[in-house]
Design an enzyme around this catalytic site. Structure first.
Site, PDB file in Angstrom:
ATOM      1  N   GLY A  71       5.735 -23.320 -14.597  1.00 18.18           N
ATOM      2  CA  GLY A  71       4.918 -23.710 -13.786  1.00 18.18           C
ATOM      3  C   GLY A  71       4.895 -25.495 -13.687  1.00 18.18           C
ATOM      4  O   GLY A  71       4.845 -25.920 -12.929  1.00 18.18           O
ATOM      5  N   ASN A 150      -7.549 -22.901 -12.548  1.00 13.82           N
ATOM      6  CA  ASN A 150      -7.375 -21.883 -13.492  1.00 13.82           C
ATOM      7  C   ASN A 150      -8.662 -21.440 -14.383  1.00 13.82           C
ATOM      8  O   ASN A 150      -8.673 -20.753 -15.033  1.00 13.82           O
ATOM      9  CB  ASN A 150      -6.158 -22.363 -14.615  1.00 13.82           C
ATOM     10  N   GLN A 178      -1.908 -20.113 -10.198  1.00 11.34           N
ATOM     11  CA  GLN A 178      -2.957 -19.117 -10.388  1.00 11.34           C
ATOM     12  C   GLN A 178      -3.233 -18.197  -9.000  1.00 11.34           C
ATOM     13  O   GLN A 178      -3.787 -17.101  -8.990  1.00 11.34           O
ATOM     14  CB  GLN A 178      -4.382 -19.777 -11.029  1.00 11.34           C
ATOM     15  N   THR A 236      22.893 -23.428 -17.207  1.00 11.63           N
ATOM     16  CA  THR A 236      23.140 -21.967 -16.901  1.00 11.63           C
ATOM     17  C   THR A 236      21.907 -21.210 -16.900  1.00 11.63           C
ATOM     18  O   THR A 236      21.083 -21.387 -17.489  1.00 11.63           O
ATOM     19  CB  THR A 236      24.142 -21.314 -18.193  1.00 11.63           C
ATOM     20  N   CYS A 324     -10.412 -27.966 -26.882  1.00  9.38           N
ATOM     21  CA  CYS A 324     -10.460 -27.994 -28.231  1.00  9.38           C
ATOM     22  C   CYS A 324      -9.666 -29.081 -28.906  1.00  9.38           C
ATOM     23  O   CYS A 324      -8.462 -28.641 -29.582  1.00  9.38           O
ATOM     24  CB  CYS A 324     -10.484 -26.755 -28.889  1.00  9.38           C
TER      25      CYS A 324
END
Ligand code: PLP
Length: 394
Positions: A71, A150, A178, A236, A324
């Site tokens: 994504g 999200n 999402q 590929t 964090c």
């Protein structure tokens, strides 16, 4: 210990039927889809079929689907392609609550010759539409606004936004990583030019994503040099993962109804159960316009990380609303943009469910979490003080 997995916005398990479909392409059918021989040809056929399945889920045609590595790559590709195709335009519009895939690129481009507008949101995480209207200009190369957040699950009015952007003749991209598989997404009904999706959020494998590019969209044809993917993205093909993404999209289409009924009911049961038993708890985000599987709840005067660690002892996996990084426990940019008070943002937990969750699991979380919060609050010097002051529910 069994895992109670409630972190499906982070990633999902590969569905058994998806895995089964992928396996032969690692060892029996390992041909290169570009080869002339029939051993490769049958793989090319399967890649074609997967592309059709991805397209079908979002109402596109298979020629409009570009396979990517994730994504994040789809998001970066969309913005880079739009600015390369419109070299005279130096303005980009996005929001303050995007995933880092967009946010970090926006910040980078703002230091490299572009003016980037990061639109604000209100206390419920809703886009400030008047600011969106004001921000559009003749210099805007692309508007990139996520469909579903999200962290909170809040849905932006992408249909309305896309129509306004189209009227101005500007390229519109949405990060639907999402949203896809959780709510109906149909590019025939919405004038979206580009849309990102990702395999591992919808019970497909990691390391595979797709970018929808509407036919006729100005799109820079040379992103990763090579001949595959119509010359847009060389290398590929990641055959097994492409097949997995196709299988996951097919499954998502079949499960959409369940996602919006059974999974929604489980989420509501979890949310109501926790709010009933735990004082000074508050849901973050617009409860009316939200993904059916997500709830972000702030438990005032406790640390999200401490909650996660204690839930982990019972095998419960969820996420906190903190970034964090480098040892600091800063609340996430999403909660900060919403103006969630510091004492609440610190104790926020995101539960994100999937069709694999059960009633029993939800009951287990509702049973285990209240005593955890009570124990942590008993240790918190701010808890008594905060209660005297009224807390967030006042
Ligand atoms: N956009 C959103 C809204 C996401 O939630 C995520 C993943 O968390 C991404 C983009 C990135 O997707 P990927 O992990 O496939 O790169």
């Amino acid at each position: 210990m069994e895992v109670i997995y409630a972190d499906n916005n982070a990633t999902t398990q590969v569905a058994p039927q998806v895995l089964e479909e992928m396996l032969p392409y690692f060892h029996e059918l390992y041909g290169n889809p570009s080869s002339m021989h029939s051993f490769g040809g049958q793989v090319a056929e399967k890649v074609k079929e997967a592309r059709e399945k991805v397209a079908h889920l979002i109402g596109a045609t298979s020629e409009e689907i570009l396979f990517t590595g994730c994504g994040t790559e789809s998001d970066n590709t969309a913005i880079r392609a739009a600015i390369e195709s419109n070299p005279g335009k130096k303005h980009i519009i996005t929001t303050r609550v995007e995933h880092p895939a967009i946010k970090n690129l926006g910040e980078y481009l703002s230091k490299h010759g572009y003016r980037v507008t990061f639109l604000p949101v209100d206390r419920k995480g809703r886009l400030k539409m008047e600011r969106f209207h004001e921000s559009l200009s003749d210099d805007t190369a692309i508007v990139s606004i996520m469909w579903a957040n999200n962290e909170t699950g809040v849905l932006f009015p992408v249909e309305e936004i896309a129509s306004i952007v189209r009227e101005r003749g500007i390229v519109f991209h949405t990060d639907a990583v999402q949203a896809v598989g959780k709510i109906p997404v149909d590019v025939r009904k919405t004038p979206i030019d580009m849309l990102s999706l990702s395999g591992h959020k919808i019970h497909g494998p990691k390391g595979i994503g797709a970018l929808y590019v509407r036919k006729g969209t100005k799109f820079s044809p040379f992103l990763i040099g090579g001949h595959q993917e119509g010359g847009w993205r060389g290398g590929t093909e990641n055959v097994a993962s492409i097949i997995g993404l196709g299988g996951a999209c097919e499954l998502a289409e079949e499960a959409l109804e369940e996602e919006n009924t059974r999974v929604r009911t489980l989420r509501d049961k979890l949310e109501n159960g926790l709010l009933e038993k735990i004082p000074n708890a508050l849901v973050n985000g617009d409860p009316k316009h939200r993904l059916p599987n997500t709830t972000s709840i702030s438990f005032e005067y406790v640390e999200g990380e401490a909650i996660l660690l204690m839930m982990n002892e019972f095998g419960i996996a969820a996420s906190s609303g903190s970034a964090c990084t480098s040892g600091s426990l800063e609340p996430s940019h999403v909660l900060r943009a919403m103006g969630v008070p510091f004492t609440a943002a610190h104790g926020s937990i995101r539960f994100s469910l999937s069709m694999f969750n059960t009633q029993e699991e939800i009951g287990f979380i509702i049973e285990k979490l209240p005593p955890i919060i009570e124990r942590l609050r008993a240790l918190s010097p701010f808890w008594k003080q905060g209660q005297k002051e009224g807390g967030i529910n006042s």
